[in-house]
Design a protein around this motif. Sequence first.
Motif, PDB file in Angstrom:
ATOM      1  N   ALA A 258       0.830  -1.216   0.000  1.00 58.40           N
ATOM      2  CA  ALA A 258       0.000   0.000   0.000  1.00 58.40           C
ATOM      3  C   ALA A 258       0.861   1.261   0.000  1.00 58.40           C
ATOM      4  CB  ALA A 258      -0.947  -0.008   1.203  1.00 58.40           C
ATOM      5  N   ALA A 259       1.904   1.262   0.854  1.00 58.08           N
ATOM      6  CA  ALA A 259       2.798   2.436   0.928  1.00 58.08           C
ATOM      7  C   ALA A 259       3.565   2.607  -0.383  1.00 58.08           C
ATOM      8  CB  ALA A 259       3.769   2.269   2.095  1.00 58.08           C
ATOM      9  N   LEU A 260       3.985   1.480  -0.959  1.00 58.21           N
ATOM     10  CA  LEU A 260       4.729   1.525  -2.214  1.00 58.21           C
ATOM     11  C   LEU A 260       3.839   2.014  -3.357  1.00 58.21           C
ATOM     12  CD1 LEU A 260       7.337   0.934  -3.740  1.00 58.21           C
ATOM     13  CD2 LEU A 260       6.656  -1.458  -3.904  1.00 58.21           C
ATOM     14  N   LEU A 261       2.605   1.542  -3.393  1.00 53.52           N
ATOM     15  CA  LEU A 261       1.673   1.940  -4.451  1.00 53.52           C
ATOM     16  C   LEU A 261       1.374   3.436  -4.386  1.00 53.52           C
ATOM     17  CD1 LEU A 261      -0.167   1.057  -6.787  1.00 53.52           C
ATOM     18  CD2 LEU A 261      -1.985   0.698  -5.105  1.00 53.52           C
ATOM     19  N   LYS A 262       1.170   3.934  -3.171  1.00 54.59           N
ATOM     20  CA  LYS A 262       0.883   5.368  -2.997  1.00 54.59           C
ATOM     21  C   LYS A 262       2.042   6.212  -3.522  1.00 54.59           C
ATOM     22  CE  LYS A 262       0.224   8.719   0.739  1.00 54.59           C
ATOM     23  NZ  LYS A 262       1.585   9.233   0.676  1.00 54.59           N
ATOM     24  N   ALA A 263       3.276   5.822  -3.170  1.00 62.83           N
ATOM     25  CA  ALA A 263       4.449   6.587  -3.581  1.00 62.83           C
ATOM     26  C   ALA A 263       4.660   6.529  -5.091  1.00 62.83           C
ATOM     27  CB  ALA A 263       5.687   6.071  -2.857  1.00 62.83           C
ATOM     28  N   VAL A 264       4.514   5.338  -5.654  1.00 64.53           N
ATOM     29  CA  VAL A 264       4.769   5.167  -7.090  1.00 64.53           C
ATOM     30  C   VAL A 264       3.665   5.813  -7.933  1.00 64.53           C
ATOM     31  CG1 VAL A 264       5.063   3.467  -8.944  1.00 64.53           C
ATOM     32  CG2 VAL A 264       6.140   3.087  -6.744  1.00 64.53           C
ATOM     33  N   SER A 265       2.407   5.778  -7.448  1.00 65.59           N
ATOM     34  CA  SER A 265       1.313   6.358  -8.225  1.00 65.59           C
ATOM     35  C   SER A 265       1.468   7.862  -8.353  1.00 65.59           C
ATOM     36  CB  SER A 265      -0.048   5.999  -7.627  1.00 65.59           C
ATOM     37  OG  SER A 265      -0.172   6.540  -6.337  1.00 65.59           O
ATOM     38  N   GLN A 266       1.939   8.505  -7.273  1.00 63.04           N
ATOM     39  CA  GLN A 266       2.182   9.953  -7.335  1.00 63.04           C
ATOM     40  C   GLN A 266       3.270  10.251  -8.369  1.00 63.04           C
ATOM     41  OE1 GLN A 266       0.587  12.221  -5.004  1.00 63.04           O
ATOM     42  NE2 GLN A 266       1.346  13.868  -6.293  1.00 63.04           N
ATOM     43  N   ALA A 267       4.297   9.416  -8.395  1.00 62.78           N
ATOM     44  CA  ALA A 267       5.415   9.644  -9.318  1.00 62.78           C
ATOM     45  C   ALA A 267       5.005   9.393 -10.764  1.00 62.78           C
ATOM     46  CB  ALA A 267       6.589   8.735  -8.942  1.00 62.78           C
ATOM     47  N   GLN A 268       4.292   8.292 -11.028  1.00 63.21           N
ATOM     48  CA  GLN A 268       3.998   7.948 -12.417  1.00 63.21           C
ATOM     49  C   GLN A 268       3.016   8.919 -13.070  1.00 63.21           C
ATOM     50  OE1 GLN A 268       1.066   6.189 -13.978  1.00 63.21           O
ATOM     51  NE2 GLN A 268      -0.168   6.820 -12.216  1.00 63.21           N
ATOM     52  N   SER A 269       2.228   9.649 -12.266  1.00 62.43           N
ATOM     53  CA  SER A 269       1.288  10.602 -12.870  1.00 62.43           C
ATOM     54  C   SER A 269       1.994  11.852 -13.388  1.00 62.43           C
ATOM     55  CB  SER A 269       0.202  10.990 -11.857  1.00 62.43           C
ATOM     56  OG  SER A 269       0.767  11.707 -10.782  1.00 62.43           O
TER      57      SER A 269
ATOM     58  N   ASP B 247       8.370  11.682  -3.304  1.00 59.88           N
ATOM     59  CA  ASP B 247       7.511  11.024  -2.322  1.00 59.88           C
ATOM     60  C   ASP B 247       8.363  10.101  -1.471  1.00 59.88           C
ATOM     61  OD1 ASP B 247       5.446   9.861  -0.923  1.00 59.88           O
ATOM     62  OD2 ASP B 247       4.120   9.770  -2.658  1.00 59.88           O
ATOM     63  N   LYS B 248       8.235  10.231  -0.147  1.00 58.72           N
ATOM     64  CA  LYS B 248       9.020   9.397   0.771  1.00 58.72           C
ATOM     65  C   LYS B 248       8.112   8.387   1.454  1.00 58.72           C
ATOM     66  CE  LYS B 248      12.194  13.129   2.060  1.00 58.72           C
ATOM     67  NZ  LYS B 248      11.783  14.399   2.623  1.00 58.72           N
ATOM     68  N   GLY B 249       8.669   7.218   1.720  1.00 58.65           N
ATOM     69  CA  GLY B 249       7.915   6.201   2.445  1.00 58.65           C
ATOM     70  C   GLY B 249       8.845   5.368   3.306  1.00 58.65           C
ATOM     71  N   PRO B 250       8.299   4.752   4.359  1.00 58.89           N
ATOM     72  CA  PRO B 250       9.134   3.906   5.228  1.00 58.89           C
ATOM     73  C   PRO B 250       9.395   2.549   4.575  1.00 58.89           C
ATOM     74  CG  PRO B 250       6.867   3.898   6.008  1.00 58.89           C
ATOM     75  CD  PRO B 250       6.900   4.806   4.808  1.00 58.89           C
ATOM     76  N   GLY B 251      10.585   2.030   4.763  1.00 57.44           N
ATOM     77  CA  GLY B 251      10.920   0.721   4.205  1.00 57.44           C
ATOM     78  C   GLY B 251      12.043   0.067   4.990  1.00 57.44           C
TER      79      GLY B 251
ATOM     80  N   VAL C 183       5.650   3.989 -15.124  1.00 57.38           N
ATOM     81  CA  VAL C 183       4.323   3.455 -15.419  1.00 57.38           C
ATOM     82  C   VAL C 183       4.302   1.931 -15.282  1.00 57.38           C
ATOM     83  CG1 VAL C 183       2.550   3.227 -17.211  1.00 57.38           C
ATOM     84  CG2 VAL C 183       3.751   5.404 -16.915  1.00 57.38           C
ATOM     85  N   THR C 184       5.356   1.273 -15.769  1.00 66.02           N
ATOM     86  CA  THR C 184       5.423  -0.194 -15.672  1.00 66.02           C
ATOM     87  C   THR C 184       5.487  -0.641 -14.215  1.00 66.02           C
ATOM     88  OG1 THR C 184       6.662  -0.185 -17.745  1.00 66.02           O
ATOM     89  CG2 THR C 184       6.644  -2.233 -16.498  1.00 66.02           C
ATOM     90  N   LEU C 185       6.317   0.033 -13.418  1.00 64.17           N
ATOM     91  CA  LEU C 185       6.432  -0.318 -11.993  1.00 64.17           C
ATOM     92  C   LEU C 185       5.093  -0.115 -11.292  1.00 64.17           C
ATOM     93  CD1 LEU C 185       8.249  -1.173  -9.615  1.00 64.17           C
ATOM     94  CD2 LEU C 185       8.767   1.245  -9.246  1.00 64.17           C
ATOM     95  N   HIS C 186       4.422   0.979 -11.610  1.00 65.63           N
ATOM     96  CA  HIS C 186       3.122   1.258 -10.993  1.00 65.63           C
ATOM     97  C   HIS C 186       2.116   0.164 -11.333  1.00 65.63           C
ATOM     98  CE1 HIS C 186      -0.977   3.134 -11.128  1.00 65.63           C
ATOM     99  NE2 HIS C 186      -0.625   3.423  -9.890  1.00 65.63           N
ATOM    100  N   GLU C 187       2.079  -0.271 -12.587  1.00 67.01           N
ATOM    101  CA  GLU C 187       1.143  -1.326 -13.003  1.00 67.01           C
ATOM    102  C   GLU C 187       1.417  -2.634 -12.266  1.00 67.01           C
ATOM    103  OE1 GLU C 187      -1.667  -1.426 -15.397  1.00 67.01           O
ATOM    104  OE2 GLU C 187      -1.437   0.526 -14.416  1.00 67.01           O
ATOM    105  N   ILE C 188       2.699  -2.967 -12.090  1.00 66.09           N
ATOM    106  CA  ILE C 188       3.062  -4.194 -11.379  1.00 66.09           C
ATOM    107  C   ILE C 188       2.581  -4.126  -9.932  1.00 66.09           C
ATOM    108  CG2 ILE C 188       5.018  -5.491 -10.424  1.00 66.09           C
ATOM    109  CD1 ILE C 188       6.520  -4.840 -13.060  1.00 66.09           C
TER     110      ILE C 188
END
Length: 372
Positions: A8-19, A55-59, A72-77
């Motif tokens: 969920a955290a990864l998707l949120k961060a990547v979706s902001q970037a891919q847009s 976008d920063k996230g904990p990991g 875009v590819t990473l976001h889709e995955i």
Amino acid sequence: MKFSMERAALLKAVSQAQSVVERRNTIPILANVLIEAEGDTIQFRATDLDIEVVDKGPGMVEKAGATTVAAVTLHEIIRKLPDGALVTLSDDTMSGRLTVEAGRSNFTLATLPKEDFPVMASSEYASNFSAPAPVLRRLFDKSKFAISTEETRYYLNGVYMHVAEADGGRVLRCVATDGHRLARIDADLPAGAEAMPGVIVPRKTVGELRKLLDDDEMQIAVSVSETKVRFATPEITLTSKVIDGTFPDYSRVIPSGNTRRLEVDASDFAKAVDRVATVSSERSRAVKLALEEDRLILSVNAPDNGSAEEELAVAYDDEPLEIGFNAKYLLEIASQVDRENAVFLFNSAADPTLMREGNDTSAVYVVMPMRV
């Protein structure tokens, strides 16, 4: 580089970037997101050279490092992985590949060197202040519908954010216009914004900014210079170039002598306009308003399609008036009204019409009439 992150955290961060990344570009690196892992934080950075989002996230970082991969590819995955999955990303600098693992799923993606990724130059900001998310959301949401899409008048392709004088003192104001309609929205001036230079925030930036403003409790840090504007939350930083141009003197088109006052239930009005406009021609979208004492008749007459008419009970006690508008413009303005009643102020069938929410003057809209 190797780290693990909750989906969920990864998707949120990547979706902001891919847009932010441009789908069609001639520079391959601009389709990528720069991923930087260090300490216990993963940072995702994307840019189209005009806007940059970080976008920063904990990991859980096993091995610090950085790489770039197709956003875009990473976001889709990530989007297609099951909820609650722990996703591990690791890159192999020798092969130039990034591996994405989650449960039994395994993907390998091509990477590009992090050194090629363009980072937006930092700017000296003339003004720094913070504003609550709901305040900024109202300023931009209520004005953005009037942004022009005409590329030749590029200085109208955004929202003009500036400090202005109002009846109650100085305010933070957002204005947008396309020559047919205008929106002017005011908010209390935040501390520290007094010396802010007026800037035109581009349409795409306004769209990206909206994603930062959903949390009502959030304070947004705003920094403004002559050439850039930055909006930041603890997790996301959105930096954008501003439109290099002069916004026209909008005060000259806001009528001050309109005395014919119509008050109508905003929701009923919008629904009635929408209904009668069903038969209007696609090209003109014209709807006629006929005003008599406490009565409004909305009508459309499209020779090719047919005609429609609807009557509404309203508060109006001036001379009869017939005036035409583009139905789309009326609907967009009526949909901005948060209060129960919308107030229209007319002068004549050929002059601009003023609209506001009840007696509230902090949100003012102007729409040009059309001949019907």
